[in-house]
Design an enzyme around this catalytic site. Structure first.
Site, PDB file in Angstrom:
ATOM      1  N   ASN A 203       0.850  -1.190   0.000  1.00  0.00           N
ATOM      2  CA  ASN A 203       0.000   0.000   0.000  1.00  0.00           C
ATOM      3  C   ASN A 203       0.886   1.241   0.000  1.00  0.00           C
ATOM      4  O   ASN A 203       2.112   1.139   0.009  1.00  0.00           O
ATOM      5  CB  ASN A 203      -0.961  -0.010   1.191  1.00  0.00           C
ATOM      6  CG  ASN A 203      -0.201  -0.070   2.503  1.00  0.00           C
ATOM      7  OD1 ASN A 203       0.545   0.828   2.843  1.00  0.00           O
ATOM      8  ND2 ASN A 203      -0.376  -1.169   3.231  1.00  0.00           N
ATOM      9  N   ASP A 272      -4.455  -6.226   5.014  1.00  0.00           N
ATOM     10  CA  ASP A 272      -5.550  -6.993   5.615  1.00  0.00           C
ATOM     11  C   ASP A 272      -5.632  -8.410   5.048  1.00  0.00           C
ATOM     12  O   ASP A 272      -6.191  -9.298   5.676  1.00  0.00           O
ATOM     13  CB  ASP A 272      -6.888  -6.281   5.379  1.00  0.00           C
ATOM     14  CG  ASP A 272      -7.031  -5.041   6.257  1.00  0.00           C
ATOM     15  OD1 ASP A 272      -6.470  -5.047   7.370  1.00  0.00           O
ATOM     16  OD2 ASP A 272      -7.690  -4.074   5.837  1.00  0.00           O
ATOM     17  N   LYS A 282       8.218 -18.086  -9.922  1.00  0.00           N
ATOM     18  CA  LYS A 282       7.538 -16.954 -10.551  1.00  0.00           C
ATOM     19  C   LYS A 282       6.332 -17.450 -11.356  1.00  0.00           C
ATOM     20  O   LYS A 282       6.440 -18.420 -12.109  1.00  0.00           O
ATOM     21  CB  LYS A 282       8.542 -16.245 -11.473  1.00  0.00           C
ATOM     22  CG  LYS A 282       8.040 -14.945 -12.029  1.00  0.00           C
ATOM     23  CD  LYS A 282       9.076 -14.301 -12.928  1.00  0.00           C
ATOM     24  CE  LYS A 282       8.440 -13.208 -13.748  1.00  0.00           C
ATOM     25  NZ  LYS A 282       9.215 -12.871 -14.932  1.00  0.00           N
ATOM     26  N   LYS A 330     -13.347   1.510  15.563  1.00  0.00           N
ATOM     27  CA  LYS A 330     -12.110   0.735  15.720  1.00  0.00           C
ATOM     28  C   LYS A 330     -11.617   0.774  17.160  1.00  0.00           C
ATOM     29  O   LYS A 330     -11.102  -0.219  17.677  1.00  0.00           O
ATOM     30  CB  LYS A 330     -11.032   1.246  14.763  1.00  0.00           C
ATOM     31  CG  LYS A 330     -11.312   0.782  13.347  1.00  0.00           C
ATOM     32  CD  LYS A 330     -10.378   1.307  12.297  1.00  0.00           C
ATOM     33  CE  LYS A 330     -10.953   0.906  10.931  1.00  0.00           C
ATOM     34  NZ  LYS A 330     -10.193   1.434   9.816  1.00  0.00           N
ATOM     35  N   LYS A 334     -11.394  -2.837  18.859  1.00  0.00           N
ATOM     36  CA  LYS A 334     -10.042  -3.364  19.081  1.00  0.00           C
ATOM     37  C   LYS A 334      -9.500  -3.034  20.478  1.00  0.00           C
ATOM     38  O   LYS A 334      -8.322  -3.219  20.747  1.00  0.00           O
ATOM     39  CB  LYS A 334      -9.090  -2.843  17.997  1.00  0.00           C
ATOM     40  CG  LYS A 334      -9.558  -3.244  16.576  1.00  0.00           C
ATOM     41  CD  LYS A 334      -8.492  -3.052  15.537  1.00  0.00           C
ATOM     42  CE  LYS A 334      -9.029  -3.305  14.139  1.00  0.00           C
ATOM     43  NZ  LYS A 334      -7.988  -3.384  13.124  1.00  0.00           N
TER      44      LYS A 334
HETATM   45  N1  CTP Z   1      -4.007  -3.364  11.887  1.00  0.00           N
HETATM   46  C1  CTP Z   1      -3.326  -4.429  12.429  1.00  0.00           C
HETATM   47  N2  CTP Z   1      -3.324  -5.641  11.805  1.00  0.00           N
HETATM   48  C2  CTP Z   1      -3.995  -5.803  10.659  1.00  0.00           C
HETATM   49  C3  CTP Z   1      -4.698  -4.723  10.092  1.00  0.00           C
HETATM   50  C4  CTP Z   1      -4.666  -3.515  10.739  1.00  0.00           C
HETATM   51  O1  CTP Z   1      -2.711  -4.289  13.489  1.00  0.00           O
HETATM   52  N3  CTP Z   1      -3.968  -6.988  10.059  1.00  0.00           N
HETATM   53  C5  CTP Z   1      -3.986  -2.073  12.606  1.00  0.00           C
HETATM   54  C6  CTP Z   1      -3.244  -0.946  11.919  1.00  0.00           C
HETATM   55  O2  CTP Z   1      -1.890  -0.918  12.319  1.00  0.00           O
HETATM   56  C7  CTP Z   1      -3.994   0.282  12.405  1.00  0.00           C
HETATM   57  C8  CTP Z   1      -5.406  -0.245  12.618  1.00  0.00           C
HETATM   58  O3  CTP Z   1      -5.318  -1.643  12.700  1.00  0.00           O
HETATM   59  O4  CTP Z   1      -3.509   0.736  13.649  1.00  0.00           O
HETATM   60  C9  CTP Z   1      -6.395   0.149  11.583  1.00  0.00           C
HETATM   61  O5  CTP Z   1      -6.133  -0.435  10.385  1.00  0.00           O
HETATM   62  P1  CTP Z   1      -7.263  -0.540   9.272  1.00  0.00           P
HETATM   63  O6  CTP Z   1      -6.749  -1.371   8.184  1.00  0.00           O
HETATM   64  O7  CTP Z   1      -7.743   0.827   8.954  1.00  0.00           O
HETATM   65  O8  CTP Z   1      -8.361  -1.279  10.125  1.00  0.00           O
HETATM   66  P2  CTP Z   1      -9.259  -2.497   9.813  1.00  0.00           P
HETATM   67  O9  CTP Z   1      -9.604  -3.172  11.088  1.00  0.00           O
HETATM   68  O10 CTP Z   1      -8.620  -3.326   8.780  1.00  0.00           O
HETATM   69  O11 CTP Z   1     -10.609  -1.822   9.346  1.00  0.00           O
HETATM   70  P3  CTP Z   1     -11.294  -1.655   7.918  1.00  0.00           P
HETATM   71  O12 CTP Z   1     -10.546  -2.480   6.952  1.00  0.00           O
HETATM   72  O13 CTP Z   1     -12.669  -2.116   8.212  1.00  0.00           O
HETATM   73  O14 CTP Z   1     -11.236  -0.182   7.645  1.00  0.00           O
END
Ligand code: CTP
Length: 399
Positions: A203, A272, A282, A330, A334
Site C-alpha cells: 500500500n 488486511d 515466478k 475501531k 479493538k
Molecule cells: N491493523 C493491524 N493488523 C492488521 C490490520 C490492521 O494491526 N492486520 C492495525 C493498523 O496498524 C492500524 C489499525 O489496525 O492501527 C487500523 O487499520 P485498518 O486497516 O484501517 O483497520 P481495519 O480493522 O482493517 O478496518 P477496515 O478495513 O474495516 O477499515
C-alpha cells in the site's frame, strides 16, 4: 541547564550576546561556540565576558583536539543563533569543517535553531529544503521575523527577538525528558505480502508518521522499539529498529518485543489480506486472466487489545470517509485507548506527505482535532495527549 550557544557569522551575531545574557540570567550554564565568520562581526571576548567561560572557536587548537566530542556530551541543549544559510546547509548535509558543525554532528540533545539572513537567501528553495530536513530531524526552528533587513531589503529574515528565542529554549527544555522511563513500541510503514518470489501486494504508506512518532518519543527520553515495514527512511537516532516485511512477521516481532512496552503505537498500514501459500516459482503469463484468492492476515491491533494489560494502546484509522465514526468503531472493537484517525486520498496530508491532519478519538469519550501540521509536530501533540489520557484513565480507576 547546560546550554551550548552556537553563534554563526551574520550581522545579527550581536543579538546573540543579548541571548547569552538572558540565558545567564535564568541561571543556565552557557558555553559559547563561534564560527570564524561570527568572529568577524563580534569578538569572542564579548561572549567570554557574558558567560564567564572561554569561547570555543578552533577545531585544531591543541587543547581542543577532542573537545568538540566532550562538549557535545556534557551539554543538554544546542541553540544556534544566528544560523546563517551556510550553517543550515552544512547541518542538513552533515558537513563538519569547523568546531560548531563538528560539535553539531556529535551532539545528541535538543537543538534549537534561530535563522537570520537576507530575504532572498531565506526564500531560496535550497534553504527551505534544508530547513525542512532539520525540522524533520526534530530540531526546533525559531522563525525569523519580517521587517527591515540590514541589506536594505524588507521581508522575512531578521533574527527573532532574543526573548522569543529564550522562550523557545525554555519550552523545548521542559518537554525534553517527559517520557523518561517509558518504553514505546511503534510499528510503521506498509507491509509487503508476496504473490510469488518477485511480486507482492502493498500500500502507499511511506512510514513517515510512524518514524516521526518514534523520533518524538526518543527525543522525549523514551526507549523506542520501531518495528518497520519496508520504507525509504533512515531510522531516527537512538531507536531500536526491527525491520520486517509481512504482516505475519510484524505480528511475531510485536509480541516478541511487547514485554517492556508501556505504550504501543500501531501506525503501520498492515495489509488486511495475503496469500497464505506463496508459490515457490515466478507465476508465468500463461492464462488470459488469473484471479487471486486471499486470506485475512492476523489483526495485530485486535490481538494487542486483548493482551494489552496496563499499556496505553494507540491504533490508527486511515479512512476515505466517515472518519470520526470509523475511528470510534475501531477504538471500541479493538479495545484501544486512543485511535488516530486521518483522511487519506486528500492531497497534502496522509500518505507520502510530510504533513498530516488528524483527529484523536479517546477511550474517555473525548475527541481532539489536530489541525494540519508537520507529522513531527503532530507526533508531539499525540504524545502530549497520551500523557493526559493516562492520567484521566488512572483517575477513573482510582489509582
Ligand atoms: N491493523 C493491524 N493488523 C492488521 C490490520 C490492521 O494491526 N492486520 C492495525 C493498523 O496498524 C492500524 C489499525 O489496525 O492501527 C487500523 O487499520 P485498518 O486497516 O484501517 O483497520 P481495519 O480493522 O482493517 O478496518 P477496515 O478495513 O474495516 O477499515
Amino acid at each position: 541547564m547546560k546550554i551550548i550557544l552556537g553563534v554563526g557569522g551574520g550581522i545579527a551575531a550581536y543579538k546573540a550576546a543579548e541571548l547569552a545574557r538572558l540565558l545567564m540570567q535564568e541561571n543556565h550554564e552557557v558555553q559559547a561556540v563561534m564560527t570564524a565568520a561570527a568572529q568577524e562581526f563580534v569578538r569572542p571576548l564579548t561572549f567570554a565576558a557574558l558567560t564567564g567561560r572561554k569561547v570555543l572557536t578552533d577545531l585544531f587548537a591543541i587543547e581542543s583536539a577532542i573537545e568538540h566530542i566532550s562538549v557535545a556530551q556534557e551539554h543538554e541543549l544546542l541553540a544556534i543563533a544566528p544560523a546563517t544559510a551556510d550553517l543550515i546547509a552544512k547541518m542538513a548535509l552533515g558537513l563538519a569543517d569547523d568546531f560548531l558543525t563538528t560539535l553539531y554532528l556529535a551532539f545528541t540533545g535538543t537543538v534549537v535553531i534561530a535563522p537570520a539572513m537576507n530575504v532572498n537567501m531565506w526564500e531560496h528553495p535550497a534553504t527551505q529544503a534544508n530547513l525542512q530536513t532539520l525540522r524533520l530531524r526534530g530540531h526546533r526552528i525559531v522563525e525569523p521575523e519580517s521587517g527591515y533587513l540590514a541589506c536594505g531589503m524588507t521581508g522575512p529574515g531578521r533574527l527573532a527577538d532574543p526573548e522569543t528565542i529564550a522562550e523557545a529554549i525554555r519550552r523545548e527544555s521542559q518537554k525534553r525528558r517527559d517520557f523518561e522511563g517509558e518504553t514505546v513500541l511503534v510499528t510503521a510503514g506498509p507491509t509487503q505480502e508476496p504473490l510469488d518470489p518477485v511480486r507482492y501486494i502493498s500500500n502507499r504508506s511511506s512510514g513517515k508518521m510512524g518514524y516521526a512518532l518514534a523520533e518524538a518519543a526518543a527525543a522525549r527520553g523514551a526507549r523506542v522499539i520501531l518495528i518497520s515495514g519496508p520504507v525509504h527512511l533512515a531510522p531516527p537516532r537512538g531507536v531500536e529498529l526491527v525491520p520486517v516485511r509481512t504482516a505475519v512477521e510484524m505480528r511475531e516481532k510485536v509480541f516478541e518485543h511487547l514485554g517492556p512496552a508501556s505504550i504501543v503505537v500501531k501506525a503501520a498500514a498492515v495489509a488486511d489480506f495475503h496469500l497464505s501459500k506463496v508459490p515457490d516459482h515466478k507465476v508465468k503469463k500463461t492464462a488470459a486472466r488469473i484471479s487471486l484468492e486471499l486470506d485475512p492476515t492476523p489483526d495485530i491491533l485486535a490481538e494487542l487489545g486483548r493482551k494489552k494489560g496496563d499499556r496505553v494502546l494507540i491504533g490508527f484509522a486511515a479512512e476515505t470517509q466517515n472518519l470520526a465514526q470509523e475511528a470510534r468503531r475501531k477504538l471500541d472493537s479493538k479495545n484501544c485507548d486512543m485511535v488516530v484517525g486521518n483522511l487519506v486520498g486528500a492531497s497534502e496530508s496522509g500518505f507520502e506527505s510530510d504533513l498530516n491532519e488528524v483527529i484523536l478519538v479517546m477511550r474517555t469519550g473525548e475527541t481532539v482535532a489536530l489541525p494540519r501540521a508537520l507529522k513531527r509536530e503532530i507526533a508531539d501533540r499525540i504524545f502530549d495527549q497520551v500523557l493526559k489520557l493516562r492520567l484521566a484513565l488512572h483517575a477513573a480507576h482510582g489509582r
